[in-house]
Design a protein around this motif. Structure first.
Motif, PDB file in Angstrom:
ATOM      1  N   LYS A   1       0.847  -1.201   0.000  1.00 49.80           N
ATOM      2  CA  LYS A   1       0.000   0.000   0.000  1.00 49.80           C
ATOM      3  C   LYS A   1       0.882   1.251   0.000  1.00 49.80           C
ATOM      4  O   LYS A   1       0.649   2.188  -0.766  1.00 49.80           O
ATOM      5  CB  LYS A   1      -0.916  -0.019   1.225  1.00 49.80           C
ATOM      6  CG  LYS A   1      -1.933   1.114   1.255  1.00 49.80           C
ATOM      7  CD  LYS A   1      -2.813   1.024   2.487  1.00 49.80           C
ATOM      8  CE  LYS A   1      -3.795   2.170   2.564  1.00 49.80           C
ATOM      9  NZ  LYS A   1      -3.137   3.486   2.670  1.00 49.80           N
TER      10      LYS A   1
ATOM     11  N   LYS B   1       2.460   1.751  -3.440  1.00 56.62           N
ATOM     12  CA  LYS B   1       1.502   2.304  -4.405  1.00 56.62           C
ATOM     13  C   LYS B   1       1.267   3.792  -4.146  1.00 56.62           C
ATOM     14  O   LYS B   1       1.178   4.588  -5.078  1.00 56.62           O
ATOM     15  CB  LYS B   1       0.172   1.546  -4.320  1.00 56.62           C
ATOM     16  CG  LYS B   1       0.194   0.228  -5.083  1.00 56.62           C
ATOM     17  CD  LYS B   1      -1.132  -0.486  -4.988  1.00 56.62           C
ATOM     18  CE  LYS B   1      -1.055  -1.830  -5.729  1.00 56.62           C
ATOM     19  NZ  LYS B   1      -2.243  -2.656  -5.467  1.00 56.62           N
ATOM     20  N   ASP B   2       1.155   4.174  -2.856  1.00 61.60           N
ATOM     21  CA  ASP B   2       0.941   5.587  -2.501  1.00 61.60           C
ATOM     22  C   ASP B   2       2.114   6.450  -2.958  1.00 61.60           C
ATOM     23  O   ASP B   2       1.934   7.551  -3.481  1.00 61.60           O
ATOM     24  CB  ASP B   2       0.730   5.747  -0.988  1.00 61.60           C
ATOM     25  CG  ASP B   2      -0.624   5.177  -0.539  1.00 61.60           C
ATOM     26  OD1 ASP B   2      -1.471   4.941  -1.419  1.00 61.60           O
ATOM     27  OD2 ASP B   2      -0.806   4.958   0.680  1.00 61.60           O
TER      28      ASP B   2
ATOM     29  N   ILE C   1       4.209   5.821  -5.440  1.00 60.87           N
ATOM     30  CA  ILE C   1       4.193   5.915  -6.907  1.00 60.87           C
ATOM     31  C   ILE C   1       3.158   6.945  -7.347  1.00 60.87           C
ATOM     32  O   ILE C   1       3.391   7.775  -8.220  1.00 60.87           O
ATOM     33  CB  ILE C   1       3.913   4.531  -7.545  1.00 60.87           C
ATOM     34  CG1 ILE C   1       5.105   3.596  -7.314  1.00 60.87           C
ATOM     35  CG2 ILE C   1       3.627   4.650  -9.041  1.00 60.87           C
ATOM     36  CD1 ILE C   1       4.854   2.126  -7.634  1.00 60.87           C
ATOM     37  N   LYS C   2       1.983   6.914  -6.690  1.00 64.64           N
ATOM     38  CA  LYS C   2       0.905   7.839  -7.026  1.00 64.64           C
ATOM     39  C   LYS C   2       1.323   9.288  -6.749  1.00 64.64           C
ATOM     40  O   LYS C   2       1.102  10.185  -7.559  1.00 64.64           O
ATOM     41  CB  LYS C   2      -0.335   7.490  -6.192  1.00 64.64           C
ATOM     42  CG  LYS C   2      -1.645   7.926  -6.845  1.00 64.64           C
ATOM     43  CD  LYS C   2      -2.835   7.592  -5.982  1.00 64.64           C
ATOM     44  CE  LYS C   2      -3.201   6.109  -6.024  1.00 64.64           C
ATOM     45  NZ  LYS C   2      -4.366   5.814  -5.182  1.00 64.64           N
ATOM     46  N   ASN C   3       1.977   9.520  -5.601  1.00 65.76           N
ATOM     47  CA  ASN C   3       2.408  10.876  -5.238  1.00 65.76           C
ATOM     48  C   ASN C   3       3.446  11.421  -6.202  1.00 65.76           C
ATOM     49  O   ASN C   3       3.425  12.592  -6.567  1.00 65.76           O
ATOM     50  CB  ASN C   3       2.992  10.888  -3.809  1.00 65.76           C
ATOM     51  CG  ASN C   3       1.894  10.649  -2.777  1.00 65.76           C
ATOM     52  OD1 ASN C   3       0.724  10.928  -3.047  1.00 65.76           O
ATOM     53  ND2 ASN C   3       2.251  10.150  -1.606  1.00 65.76           N
TER      54      ASN C   3
ATOM     55  N   LYS D   1       3.685  10.642  -9.363  1.00 64.03           N
ATOM     56  CA  LYS D   1       2.971  10.978 -10.605  1.00 64.03           C
ATOM     57  C   LYS D   1       2.280  12.325 -10.469  1.00 64.03           C
ATOM     58  O   LYS D   1       2.267  13.144 -11.390  1.00 64.03           O
ATOM     59  CB  LYS D   1       1.953   9.895 -10.943  1.00 64.03           C
ATOM     60  CG  LYS D   1       2.577   8.668 -11.593  1.00 64.03           C
ATOM     61  CD  LYS D   1       1.514   7.652 -11.953  1.00 64.03           C
ATOM     62  CE  LYS D   1       2.166   6.428 -12.618  1.00 64.03           C
ATOM     63  NZ  LYS D   1       1.166   5.356 -12.809  1.00 64.03           N
ATOM     64  N   VAL D   2       1.686  12.583  -9.288  1.00 64.78           N
ATOM     65  CA  VAL D   2       0.969  13.841  -9.049  1.00 64.78           C
ATOM     66  C   VAL D   2       1.940  15.011  -9.097  1.00 64.78           C
ATOM     67  O   VAL D   2       1.670  16.052  -9.698  1.00 64.78           O
ATOM     68  CB  VAL D   2       0.221  13.792  -7.685  1.00 64.78           C
ATOM     69  CG1 VAL D   2      -0.313  15.162  -7.328  1.00 64.78           C
ATOM     70  CG2 VAL D   2      -0.921  12.782  -7.751  1.00 64.78           C
TER      71      VAL D   2
END
Length: 441
Positions: free
Chosen positions: A428, A431-432, A434-436, A438-439
């Protein structure tokens, strides 16, 4: 590819692992469209009585005359491998008293079918088809729905240049008269037809319109059109079907020579064709129509019905040719965890741990067949694994596991009953992160 003693029979083919992704994608789309329109799945046997097809598809069709795999059972029954799906579905509808259910009964199927025909690109002797069948409804809206569903499947798979060709072939009231007119025309040009079509003039003149031979195409171009000879009922039905297609804004064109080659068709017939950049129809991907007379042919009462079928290998062949993407969502997520084990006790306990990860829907790679830790770590490295869980003899006896971070090389011990939860939390966080990233980009 090395030549081996045993190979697949002519026209048969193996569906290899790299093709399974395409089959899975196609089936998922069909399943999604069918569910949305409340069609329920049915599976009929691969082997049926040959009469199911000779009575419905037609004795004079190529399917029955040349292409069916027919054989006698030890009990003396004349049976065959199913060459198409509509007749068995109707047989099942009649056999199980489905007329007592709320109508229409909406069914769909997918599976292997068999035809002994000359193999060519995208055409096999064992092939897979899917089909939608709506039985027990004469309203033209069902024709529109079946065409819409067939179109939806191809659109969702990524086909851009497709066109619907549609026609009406009348029914038992107006077709006999048209057959007389057509027969008269074909007789006057008999010498210009291929030998098969010369025979068809007497047996089933409509089949001449379905012939793909070049010289028959020229004769067909001047043939009378059935649309000019429909009875009032068929004309009204077809007009309403076209109004539905207009309302749905589907790209269709009238093809007055489209007949579909099976005897059970009545009224609406259609094909969805792949169109080249020049606008030429390349080949049929899905075809179907109304078959209001099929139930009676099989010994049942009169039942209105409409359906469609598509060849899965042909669809997949074009997807590959066009390099159409198969969604990555179809693939299982690449594992970030590798389970390495050493010794028999650790291997045994690892199997149970592996199942716990599966139940938690966490993908984990493993190499149960390898004993060397070095070999297993090398495998994990090649796969780009983030964490390796090392489970050796000591760990197995004391119920803990060693976690190694493959980036930093750091190791820590985790209690065996806490491993799944801890790894879930780590995934988790990954994934968080990687998402941050990208943002921020």
């Amino acid at each position: 590819m090395s030549k081996t003693k045993f190979q697949t029979l002519t026209g048969m083919h193996d569906v290899l692992p790299e093709d399974q992704l395409y089959f899975k994608r196609v089936n998922k789309v069909i399943d999604g469209v069918a569910n949305y329109y409340s069609f329920q799945k049915i599976e009929t046997p691969i082997v049926e009585l040959a009469e199911v097809f000779s009575k419905s598809v037609g004795e004079e069709t190529d399917i029955v005359g040349k292409e069916m795999y027919v054989f006698k059972t030890k009990g003396g029954d004349n049976v065959c491998l199913r060459p198409e799906g509509t007749a068995p579905v109707m047989r099942s509808y009649l056999e199980h008293g489905m007329h007592n259910l709320p109508q229409p009964v909406k069914l769909w199927y997918e599976g292997p079918f068999f035809r002994y025909e000359r193999p060519q690109a995208g055409r096999y002797r064992q092939f897979h088809q899917f089909g939608f069948e709506a039985i027990g409804e004469k309203n033209p809206s069902i024709d529109g729905q079946i065409i819409q569903m067939s179109y939806d499947v191809l659109k969702e798979l990524g086909f851009k240049n497709i066109k619907i060709q549609v026609n009406s072939i009348g029914d038992s009231e107006c077709r006999p008269y048209f057959k007389k007119i057509l027969t008269s025309y074909l007789k006057s040009r008999k010498s210009s037809l291929c030998s098969d079509c010369q025979r068809r003039i007497k047996e089933n003149p409509l089949r001449v319109l379905d012939c793909k031979e070049e010289k028959c195409q020229q004769v067909k171009a001047g043939a009378p059109q059935i649309l000019d000879h429909l009875c009032e009922n068929c004309h009204s039905h077809f007009k309403q079907v076209l109004e539905f297609l207009d309302e749905l804004e589907l790209p269709y064109e009238l093809n007055p020579y489209l007949v579909r080659g099976l005897d059970y068709y009545t009224k609406t017939v259609f094909e969805i064709v792949d169109v080249s950049e020049t606008g030429q129809a390349q080949g049929t991907l899905v075809g179907g129509g109304r078959y209001d007379g099929l139930s009676k042919m099989l010994g049942g009462r009169e039942v209105s019905a409409c359906g469609a079928a598509g060849g899965i290998e042909r669809i997949i062949g074009l997807m590959k040719e066009r390099e159409m993407k198969v969604s990555d969502k179809q693939k299982q997520e690449d594992p970030q965890i590798f389970l390495a084990q050493l010794g028999q006790l650790a291997k045994r306990k690892s199997l149970k741990l592996f199942e716990e990860f599966r139940a938690a829907k966490i993908p984990v790679a493993e190499s149960f067949s390898k004993d060397s830790l070095k070999t297993q770590l090398r495998s994990a490295n090649k796969m780009g694994i983030k964490w390796v869980l090392i489970f050796g003899q000591k760990e197995a006896l004391e119920d803990f596991i060693t976690l190694r971070d493959m980036d930093s090389g750091e190791q820590k011990e985790i209690k065996l009953d806490k491993v799944v939860e801890e790894m879930k939390e780590k995934l988790k966080q990954l994934k968080d992160n990687i998402k941050n990233k990208k943002v921020k980009k």
